[in-house]
Design an enzyme around this catalytic site. Structure first.
Site, short mmCIF file in Angstrom:
data_model
loop_
_atom_site.label_atom_id
_atom_site.label_comp_id
_atom_site.label_asym_id
_atom_site.label_seq_id
_atom_site.Cartn_x
_atom_site.Cartn_y
_atom_site.Cartn_z
N LYS A 34 0.92 -1.21 0.00
CA LYS A 34 0.13 -0.07 0.10
C LYS A 34 0.82 1.21 -0.12
CE LYS A 34 -1.55 2.54 2.93
NZ LYS A 34 -1.11 3.76 2.21
N GLU A 70 9.89 1.23 10.30
CA GLU A 70 10.99 2.06 10.09
C GLU A 70 10.20 3.49 10.16
OE1 GLU A 70 14.13 1.63 9.55
OE2 GLU A 70 14.15 -0.56 8.90
N GLU A 111 10.59 16.41 14.41
CA GLU A 111 11.13 16.17 12.95
C GLU A 111 10.84 17.22 11.82
OE1 GLU A 111 9.56 12.38 11.27
OE2 GLU A 111 11.42 12.14 10.55
N CYS A 126 13.90 10.77 6.63
CA CYS A 126 14.00 10.17 7.86
C CYS A 126 15.45 10.47 8.43
CB CYS A 126 13.43 8.72 8.31
SG CYS A 126 14.35 7.61 7.12
P1 NAP Z 1 2.81 8.64 7.52
O1 NAP Z 1 1.73 9.77 7.62
O2 NAP Z 1 2.95 7.84 8.95
O3 NAP Z 1 2.34 7.82 6.36
C1 NAP Z 1 3.27 6.66 5.97
C2 NAP Z 1 2.31 5.60 5.04
O4 NAP Z 1 1.41 5.19 6.25
C3 NAP Z 1 1.48 6.12 4.02
O5 NAP Z 1 1.37 5.13 3.14
C4 NAP Z 1 0.17 6.58 4.76
O6 NAP Z 1 -0.82 6.51 3.59
C5 NAP Z 1 0.10 5.19 5.73
N1 NAP Z 1 -0.90 5.69 6.76
C6 NAP Z 1 -1.27 7.02 7.08
N2 NAP Z 1 -2.15 6.68 8.02
C7 NAP Z 1 -2.36 5.46 8.32
C8 NAP Z 1 -3.25 4.52 9.12
N3 NAP Z 1 -3.89 5.24 10.07
N4 NAP Z 1 -3.18 3.44 8.90
C9 NAP Z 1 -2.28 2.64 7.96
N5 NAP Z 1 -1.70 3.37 7.13
C10 NAP Z 1 -1.68 4.69 7.38
O7 NAP Z 1 4.25 9.21 7.25
P2 NAP Z 1 4.66 10.34 5.95
O8 NAP Z 1 4.33 11.62 6.42
O9 NAP Z 1 4.13 9.51 4.58
O10 NAP Z 1 6.25 9.73 5.92
C11 NAP Z 1 7.10 10.57 6.71
C12 NAP Z 1 7.53 9.81 7.96
O11 NAP Z 1 8.09 8.56 7.58
C13 NAP Z 1 8.47 10.55 8.83
O12 NAP Z 1 8.39 10.41 10.09
C14 NAP Z 1 9.83 9.78 8.25
O13 NAP Z 1 10.72 9.86 9.28
C15 NAP Z 1 9.28 8.66 8.22
N6 NAP Z 1 10.14 7.65 7.29
C16 NAP Z 1 10.88 6.85 7.87
C17 NAP Z 1 11.77 6.02 7.35
C18 NAP Z 1 12.63 4.76 8.09
O14 NAP Z 1 13.33 4.23 7.45
N7 NAP Z 1 12.77 5.00 9.14
C19 NAP Z 1 12.13 6.07 5.88
C20 NAP Z 1 11.22 7.09 5.21
C21 NAP Z 1 10.49 7.90 5.94
P3 NAP Z 1 -1.58 7.68 3.23
O15 NAP Z 1 -0.82 8.99 3.49
O16 NAP Z 1 -2.28 7.64 2.04
O17 NAP Z 1 -2.74 8.07 4.29
#
Ligand code: NAP
Length: 486
Positions: A180, A256, A387, A290
């Protein structure tokens, strides 16, 4: 390279379930953040679609898990080769839906592709062991098996690499998957899924559900007993809630999550190298990584010179659409990201930080924020705790090593840290004292397919990449047999 419209038109816009592209009752818009224009519409999957994808992954699992490792490896290798052939088109697609400069999208194709090659090679090395138990009364056989159907949730910031970093080890291990992608950037995953079909991947091994209802779709999939593993990359907040959902089925999980990386520059550092490293660690992906350096913790004796040099470099960055030549800073992903970067900068300035350059939105269509440098940022500023996920470089001075370590570790996150020093013993002390899963010692980018990527504390659980990465998709079983000589 084909033109933008041709590339966009070639991307499938359905749900990939059981090897076929299906339409959905509803569709949603995908936008180019550098213009605000809608560039494509794709299927908006429902919880029922999610369950259909899981059923397909479940049905494909017995045959895929018994497919010889060498064949699985060769399919991954074919996907790697096809990705090289389509590198320019996939890179442009990524820039169109996510905004990063084209050169960075090309670099992501290289990085993301490496997971296919690396895990293809690892597939052939899944091994167990055989030996006598210490009492000499029996023989212990340890074998490793694919965990089963997996649900992979990826973020928008690295649309290709975050997908291949999960799909490749899962497939190499013999697992089938439902992917997804983030609704902000579904196109790269859809194009990559088609590429895998073109490479000959059997139906149902990789299924893709795009949706604007990630909560309900995920809840349905995670709550289904056919699922054996959840792997998530995204924010700590969402990760926490998914972990709670996964607890009911006692699912295997890999998480992650967010970071708050310290970038520590000691007084003995090679300052030129530290400035180079800082530019990469901060401004790669427009600061939306991240692993992005979040807090620049710089020894007081070099803090001013470091700030002067990075400001000079930042002033030379060029803001614009990622497709334009020479652009180094593309748009942020959306309005919310721009508002957050601006709020954090205002908060720091209000508390007494010095704004060296940048610090405002850019007057053009799209969601742009200027590359920004702040020095003497008070420790209680939100910039030091949250962040940033934007092109804002915040410097705080320190006086001695213990203080630097205390500041670096003073966060609930623990993904990566960066340290610049010429003192070998000090570098070694940092390896032992810094509470992060990864450390860049005199380098500003640590990601590598052959390395175990992941965090400690609230930055996550498990590792992606390296020899460790495939283990996330394998379970260990143990058999005891009697001593054959008794
Ligand atoms: P996010 O809002 O947590 O979204 C990540 C994924 O989760 C997207 O596919 C999102 O889909 C989905 N999602 C959101 N709410 C959900 C829920 N309630 N249930 C299931 N899935 C859900 O994060 P983001 O803003 O996209 O990404 C930024 C974050 O990712 C930052 O905190 C960054 O540090 C972290 N990150 C970590 C790594 C690592 O390897 N540690 C790598 C890259 C990024 P939708 O947006 O379509 O809802």
């Amino acid at each position: 390279m084909a033109d933008e419209r041709t590339i966009l038109d070639a991307v499938p816009d359905g749900l990939l379930i059981g090897g076929a592209w299906r339409t959905a009752a509803r569709r949603f818009d995908v936008t180019d953040p550098s213009t605000g224009d809608v560039i494509k519409q794709v299927a908006d999957g429902t919880p029922d679609d999610g369950l259909a994808a899981l059923a397909a992954a479940h049905d494909a699992f017995p045959a895929w898990s018994r497919t010889p490792a060498r064949e699985r490896a060769e399919l991954l290798r074919r996907a790697f080769d096809l990705l090289q052939e389509r590198a320019d088109d996939i890179a442009l697609l990524m820039t169109l839906e996510m905004g990063k400069p084209l050169a960075e999208s090309r670099a992501e194709v290289t990085y993301g592709g490496e997971f296919l090659r690396w895990f293809g090679e690892e597939a052939a090395r899944i091994q167990g062991r055989y030996g006598a138990n210490p009492e000499g009364t029996g023989r212990m056989i340890v074998t490793r098996h694919p965990v089963g159907p997996c649900y992979l949730i990826t973020p928008w910031n690295f649309p290709l690499a975050m997908a291949t970093r999960k799909i490749a080890p899962a497939l190499a291990a013999g697992c089938t998957v439902v992917v997804k992608p983030a609704s902000l950037t579904p196109l790269t995953t859809l194009a990559f899924a088609q590429l895998q079909l073109d490479a000959g991947l059997p139906a149902g091994v990789v299924n893709v559900v795009t949706t604007t209802s990630s909560g309900p779709v995920s809840e349905a999939i995670i709550g289904d007993p056919r699922l054996r593993k959840l792997s998530f990359t995204g924010s700590t907040e969402v990760g926490r809630s998914l972990l709670a959902q996964a607890a009911d089925g006692v699912l295997r999980t890999s998480m992650e999550l967010g970071g708050n990386a310290p970038f520590v520059v000691f007084e003995d550092a090679d300052l030129d190298a530290a400035v180079d490293g800082a530019m990469a660690a901060k401004f790669r992906n427009i600061g939306q990584a991240c692993t992005a350096a979040n807090r620049f913790v710089v020894h007081r004796s070099v803090a001013d010179e470091f700030a002067r040099r990075v400001t000079e470099r930042v002033d030379a960055l060029r803001v614009g659409r990622g497709t334009e030549d020479g652009v180094t800073i593309g748009p942020l992903i959306d309005d919310r990201a721009v508002a957050k970067a601006d709020e954090l900068v205002r908060d720091a300035v209000d508390r007494g930080a010095t704004l060296r350059t940048g610090g405002s939105t850019v007057d053009r269509p799209g969601t742009f924020y200027e590359a920004t440098v702040l020095s003497d940022v008070p420790r209680e500023s939100r910039l030091m705790r949250e962040e940033i996920f934007g092109p804002v470089l915040a410097i705080t001075p320190f006086d001695d090593e213990d203080e630097a370590v205390a500041v670096a570790n003073g966060t609930e996150y623990g993904l990566v840290s960066y340290v610049y020093t010429r003192d070998l013993a000090r570098g070694q002390r940092m390896i032992e004292r810094l509470e992060t899963g990864m450390l860049g010692l005199n380098v500003g980018v640590v990601s590598n397919a052959a390395a175990p990527f992941g965090g400690v504390k609230q930055s996550g659980l498990g590792r992606e990449g390296g020899a460790e990465g495939i283990g996330e998709y394998l379970e260990t079983r143990y058999t005891l047999t009697p001593d054959p000589f008794a």
